[in-house]
Structures are given as structure tokens and as C-alpha cells.
Scaffold this active site. Sequence first.
Site, mmCIF file in Angstrom:
data_model
loop_
_atom_site.group_PDB
_atom_site.id
_atom_site.type_symbol
_atom_site.label_atom_id
_atom_site.label_comp_id
_atom_site.label_asym_id
_atom_site.label_seq_id
_atom_site.Cartn_x
_atom_site.Cartn_y
_atom_site.Cartn_z
ATOM 1 C CB SER A 1 -0.912 0.022 1.233
ATOM 2 O OG SER A 1 -0.157 0.254 2.410
ATOM 3 C CE LYS A 2 -3.133 6.301 -1.238
ATOM 4 N NZ LYS A 2 -3.866 7.149 -2.200
ATOM 5 N NE ARG A 3 -2.845 2.996 4.871
ATOM 6 C CZ ARG A 3 -3.787 2.580 4.028
ATOM 7 N NH1 ARG A 3 -4.343 3.440 3.202
ATOM 8 N NH2 ARG A 3 -4.171 1.323 4.008
ATOM 9 C CE LYS A 4 2.937 -2.313 5.931
ATOM 10 N NZ LYS A 4 2.420 -3.660 6.234
#
Length: 487
Positions: free
Chosen positions: A251-254
Amino acid sequence: MAPSPTGPLHLGTARTSLYNYLFARHIGGTYVLRIEDTDAARGSDEFEQDIIDNLHWLGVTWDEGPQVAGGEDIGPYGPYRQSQRLGLYASEADRLLASGQAFHCYCTPEELDAVRRDQEARKEPPHYNGRCRNLTDAQREAFLKEGRQAAIRFRVPDEVVAFDDLIRGRVEIAAEALGGDRVIVRSDGSPLYHFVVVVDDAAMRITHVIRGEDHISNTPLHVLLFRALGHEVPVFAHIPLILNPDRSKMSKRKSQTAISAYRAEGYLPEAMVNFLAFLGWSPGTEEEIFTLDALAERFEIEHVHKGGAVFDKDRLDYLNGVYIRSLTDEQLAARLRRFVPDTLDDRGLVAVSPLIKERMVRLADASELVAFLIETDAEVAGRYGPDELVPPKSDAAGTAGALTRARDQLAAVAPDDFAAAELEARCRGAAEEMGWKAGDFFKPMRIAITGRRVSPPLFGSMELLGRERCLARIDAALAKLAAVVAA
């Protein structure tokens, strides 16, 4: 391929697009790009521009849809932006209402939330309780008098929905897993994704849908909507998710997921395409380097794996290096142009390209590798201290002696003969005469010339730098060593 322009093109969307492209090209089909832009609060023209530009950068092209952001559509089933198709969605919703396969729901968000909390308290899976499923005319009239705005819900039948997946085979899911009758149009009149995607696929004559496995749970609803609207159900293929090395969902958060970020770092589109193709697919041989056309020729959707595909950055780096080294010096220089300062002209860039090619993983690495050519002699000298010049088992005085010997050898070469082979032969001979290992003898030279412990090949770098600048930089290093010896 139907991206939602609510963010930049990311790895998962790019891989899905690539698989759609390869499949369409392999079977001689038509590849459609449809922009799902009904989420006005999160979408933007900038994100649409990013998606289209980066797909083009990868070499992925489509037969129908917008060719440029904000531009006109190409194809017989347009418009290809959902925001321009709202009239069709409204008429299709009316058809479902007229046939009794959909109904108006007057439940408020507060009422639905209360039902959800009650279900949670009873440890029941969340589901619509059917309150408005069979309202009488009087009940509907009462809700309207209260000023309530009605959403439209699709009647989900009580059955097991089955479909054949090109990758996963026969899939059967009970419709009750959908959580009861589903909203397809909000109370403000805006249609929901799961409804409009079905309407669009039917209207655009879509025969095959390739998407991520996270959509498998949505597919029964889509199948039911296709049938309710009287349309043929397309063939589905659900590809594996891209996973982090710890096998968590990427994911773009990680993780770094935006294609534009990899592009900015100097990954080549050819390498990225090759890498993405193998994230879940294999040709069934040991081959690992493919052009886009070769991938399209070999791509078989049935050979896509069921299990998650782990994102291996080292593998991407390896492939990028392979593609960089396959470029001619002129081709590499052209690609490097935006990564190095204009103070290094095109001729100099072509000249240095063969020196740095073997040491590059990404094009952005070139900026540091060519810096010694651009920096002033003073800037290079300011990068190191005298201790860094001294190799193991030596001291400042001994290093100064070796560096002086090297300088004498370089000074004896005429400017027009200042070539790498001649310089290396002279310096190796001097090292041997002094009883020094070549690596130890070259260390202070490398740092004096480039200001760095790691650099492009030393003697090729010296040839590019020229006789006078090399001598000046060695003199600066000798001055630093002399100060230590004097102290």
C-alpha cells in the site's frame, strides 16, 4: 482498464493495466481505458494526467478511451469518463426499479448505523435488515412527507452465484455474503461504483475483465446486476495482489508505490514493464528479459499465478541494470540528460557514459558518478581529509611519496597522449617499482582526482578530466599530506 483518478498511477494499477494490454494484444482484441471519475471529492485532473502519462511512458497504449488527460475520446462507445455518463446510469436504475429488481430505501444514516451497532452487539455480520424492501404506498408517502431522500437498493436474491475465472477456475459465493440488498444510487442521486461499472461494461461491449483479486468478493454482485439488466456476463480474471517482502499487502502508506517516483529515480520503462509482467506471471521457461512485444506474444492469462506476488526491489534493480548496460553510449547519454547538470555538455555525457554504465543501478545514480567532472578542483579537495588518502599499512609520509611518484608519471605524459591505457601502465609500473599493491597505490589517486572512495574507472576518469586538472588535484592532495607530515 478502469483507473480511478484519485491518486497517481501506482504499481498495482500499472500491473493490472499491463496484463490487460498484454492479453488484448495477445488475442487480437480491443483494449479500453475508461476513467472512473465519479469520486469528485478525491479525484483531480492532475491524477488523470499522471495515470495517462505514466501508462504511455511504460509503452502501454489503448484502442479506445482518452488519449490525453482532458482530451477527446477515441472509440465508438464513449464518453469514456464516468462523470459524462450519468444520464445512462439514471435510466438503467429506473429500469431496475420498473422491473421490481430495485427499490427505494428511505433509511437515514443514523438508522442504518443503529442497526449496524445492534448487529455487532449480537455478533452478527453486518447486513441490511430489509426495512424498506416491501414498503406500502402509505409508508413511502409518509417518508416523503418527512422530507426523506431515497437511495436505490438492488434486490439481492438468495442464491449461490457462480462464475468461471480464467485464473482461479470455478468460483462459487453465496449471495448472502454481500450483506443484503445493496445501494446502487445514493440518496443524493450519485451512482455507486458497483452499479456503474456493470452498466459501463455492458454498454461498451466488454468481454473480458482483468482486475485484482481484491475484487473477487464484489464479483457476485456484478454478476447479479449483469443478469438483472439483461446483459451477458463478461469473463473475469482476478490477478494476485502485490505483496511487501513480509507478505503484507502493498500500500502507498507502507511502500513506495507511485510509478512516477520510480521514474524520477531513473528506472527505465523497459525494466519496469519486464518487472511488472513477472509479478504474478511466468512464461514457463528460464527466460527473464522480454520486450513489450515479446511479452504480448507469450502472455497467457491462464499462466498467471493464484498466490500473491512479492515485490522484490533487488530484482527490479537487477533488471534496470541489465537494461542500462544494453544501451549504446549515445542512447544512455540521451536518457541521462535530465539527471545531470547542463554544465556537462552532451559530448561530455556521451564520453563518460561507458565509464559509469557498469556502476549504475538507476539513471539518477549518474548525478553522483559524474560529479567529479563538474565540480571545481577546490570543491573536490573539500570533500576529503588527509586521513582518507592514506591506505592501510601506510602513513602520511609514505602516501605522499607514492602520490608524488604517481604525479611524476602523469606529468611525463604529453597532453595529447593523456589516455587511460598509457596512464594505467605507467602507474602500475610505478607501484610495482615501489613495492606497493596496485589497489593501495591507486587509492590516494582516486580520492585526489574524484574526492570519493568509489568512482568510475580511475584512469578513464583521468583521461576525461585532462592532464592539467589531474595534476592540480593531486597537488592539492599532496598539500594536505604535507601539512600532516609537518605537524
